[in-house]
Structures are given as C-alpha cells and as structure tokens.
Write a protein that holds these residues in place. Sequence first.
Motif, PDB file in Angstrom:
ATOM      1  N   ASN A   1     -61.066 -18.287 -62.723  1.00  0.00           N
ATOM      2  CA  ASN A   1     -60.270 -18.257 -63.953  1.00  0.00           C
ATOM      3  C   ASN A   1     -60.251 -16.829 -64.471  1.00  0.00           C
ATOM      4  N   ARG A   2     -59.192 -16.094 -64.154  1.00  0.00           N
ATOM      5  CA  ARG A   2     -59.103 -14.678 -64.489  1.00  0.00           C
ATOM      6  C   ARG A   2     -59.086 -14.407 -65.993  1.00  0.00           C
ATOM      7  N   SER A   3     -58.924 -15.443 -66.818  1.00  0.00           N
ATOM      8  CA  SER A   3     -58.957 -15.233 -68.266  1.00  0.00           C
ATOM      9  C   SER A   3     -60.385 -15.248 -68.803  1.00  0.00           C
ATOM     10  N   VAL A   4     -61.368 -15.550 -67.954  1.00  0.00           N
ATOM     11  CA  VAL A   4     -62.775 -15.590 -68.356  1.00  0.00           C
ATOM     12  C   VAL A   4     -63.449 -14.282 -67.954  1.00  0.00           C
ATOM     13  N   TYR A   5     -64.020 -13.599 -68.942  1.00  0.00           N
ATOM     14  CA  TYR A   5     -64.740 -12.348 -68.719  1.00  0.00           C
ATOM     15  C   TYR A   5     -66.210 -12.663 -68.485  1.00  0.00           C
ATOM     16  N   ARG A   6     -66.769 -12.214 -67.362  1.00  0.00           N
ATOM     17  CA  ARG A   6     -68.161 -12.516 -67.011  1.00  0.00           C
ATOM     18  C   ARG A   6     -69.113 -11.377 -67.378  1.00  0.00           C
ATOM     19  N   GLY A   7     -68.631 -10.151 -67.446  1.00  0.00           N
ATOM     20  CA  GLY A   7     -69.474  -9.018 -67.793  1.00  0.00           C
ATOM     21  C   GLY A   7     -69.172  -7.829 -66.903  1.00  0.00           C
ATOM     22  N   PRO A   8     -69.794  -6.675 -67.208  1.00  0.00           N
ATOM     23  CA  PRO A   8     -69.557  -5.475 -66.407  1.00  0.00           C
ATOM     24  C   PRO A   8     -69.991  -5.671 -64.956  1.00  0.00           C
ATOM     25  N   GLU A   9     -69.241  -5.029 -64.059  1.00  0.00           N
ATOM     26  CA  GLU A   9     -69.556  -5.073 -62.624  1.00  0.00           C
ATOM     27  C   GLU A   9     -69.574  -3.660 -62.074  1.00  0.00           C
TER      28      GLU A   9
ATOM     29  N   MET B   1     -72.246  -0.509 -73.948  1.00  0.00           N
ATOM     30  CA  MET B   1     -72.702   0.541 -73.059  1.00  0.00           C
ATOM     31  C   MET B   1     -72.732   1.877 -73.791  1.00  0.00           C
ATOM     32  N   ASP B   2     -71.755   2.108 -74.639  1.00  0.00           N
ATOM     33  CA  ASP B   2     -71.732   3.373 -75.371  1.00  0.00           C
ATOM     34  C   ASP B   2     -72.967   3.540 -76.248  1.00  0.00           C
ATOM     35  N   ALA B   3     -73.551   2.437 -76.693  1.00  0.00           N
ATOM     36  CA  ALA B   3     -74.745   2.483 -77.544  1.00  0.00           C
ATOM     37  C   ALA B   3     -76.030   2.597 -76.725  1.00  0.00           C
ATOM     38  N   GLY B   4     -75.912   2.659 -75.410  1.00  0.00           N
ATOM     39  CA  GLY B   4     -77.080   2.808 -74.554  1.00  0.00           C
ATOM     40  C   GLY B   4     -77.610   1.511 -73.973  1.00  0.00           C
ATOM     41  N   GLU B   5     -76.980   0.384 -74.306  1.00  0.00           N
ATOM     42  CA  GLU B   5     -77.427  -0.888 -73.743  1.00  0.00           C
ATOM     43  C   GLU B   5     -77.161  -0.907 -72.239  1.00  0.00           C
ATOM     44  N   GLN B   6     -78.114  -1.418 -71.473  1.00  0.00           N
ATOM     45  CA  GLN B   6     -77.960  -1.497 -70.022  1.00  0.00           C
ATOM     46  C   GLN B   6     -77.530  -2.903 -69.628  1.00  0.00           C
ATOM     47  N   PHE B   7     -76.681  -2.967 -68.611  1.00  0.00           N
ATOM     48  CA  PHE B   7     -76.172  -4.238 -68.119  1.00  0.00           C
ATOM     49  C   PHE B   7     -76.456  -4.368 -66.636  1.00  0.00           C
ATOM     50  N   ILE B   8     -76.721  -5.590 -66.215  1.00  0.00           N
ATOM     51  CA  ILE B   8     -76.903  -5.907 -64.799  1.00  0.00           C
ATOM     52  C   ILE B   8     -75.547  -6.347 -64.256  1.00  0.00           C
ATOM     53  N   CYS B   9     -75.179  -5.882 -63.069  1.00  0.00           N
ATOM     54  CA  CYS B   9     -73.940  -6.338 -62.429  1.00  0.00           C
ATOM     55  C   CYS B   9     -74.107  -7.827 -62.122  1.00  0.00           C
ATOM     56  N   TRP B  10     -73.352  -8.658 -62.803  1.00  0.00           N
ATOM     57  CA  TRP B  10     -73.510 -10.110 -62.651  1.00  0.00           C
ATOM     58  C   TRP B  10     -73.153 -10.564 -61.243  1.00  0.00           C
ATOM     59  N   ARG B  11     -72.158  -9.927 -60.641  1.00  0.00           N
ATOM     60  CA  ARG B  11     -71.720 -10.353 -59.309  1.00  0.00           C
ATOM     61  C   ARG B  11     -72.803 -10.067 -58.255  1.00  0.00           C
ATOM     62  N   CYS B  12     -73.382  -8.879 -58.301  1.00  0.00           N
ATOM     63  CA  CYS B  12     -74.447  -8.541 -57.350  1.00  0.00           C
ATOM     64  C   CYS B  12     -75.697  -9.373 -57.630  1.00  0.00           C
ATOM     65  N   ALA B  13     -75.969  -9.658 -58.907  1.00  0.00           N
ATOM     66  CA  ALA B  13     -77.120 -10.491 -59.255  1.00  0.00           C
ATOM     67  C   ALA B  13     -76.979 -11.879 -58.651  1.00  0.00           C
TER      68      ALA B  13
END
Length: 55
Positions: A34-42, A1-13
């Motif tokens: 499984n709380r040890s699994v990272y899915r992406g920014p929300e 994100m700091d580099a300007g990359e945009q992410f879609i909220c995976w949960r809302c998607a």
Amino acid sequence: MDAGEQFICWRCAEQGKPHHVDPADWHLGHDDLNRSVYRGPECPPGNLATAGRWD
C-alpha cells in the motif's frame, strides 16, 4: 532527523540486518503493498532493491 534523532532502516531490519539510516542520504519508506502507507526512513540500497517488484 534534523534534530539528531537516529532511525533504523525498517526494510533492512525486517531482513535481519538493522542499521542506522544516514541522515544525509535516505529515502522515504513506503509499504510495498500500500504505497499510501509510510513505514519510515530507509537506506537507499534497501529501498532500491524493491524497484523491480512492481509492474
């Protein structure tokens, strides 16, 4: 994100409401089963909507 990359909220998607995550206001997105699994920014509303699901 700091580099300007945009992410879609995976949960809302998954709910059919995709949108970009605000780089100034986001949460780490962990898998509900499984709380040890990272899915992406929300987005905070998407993440906080799950708060009551767990004991």
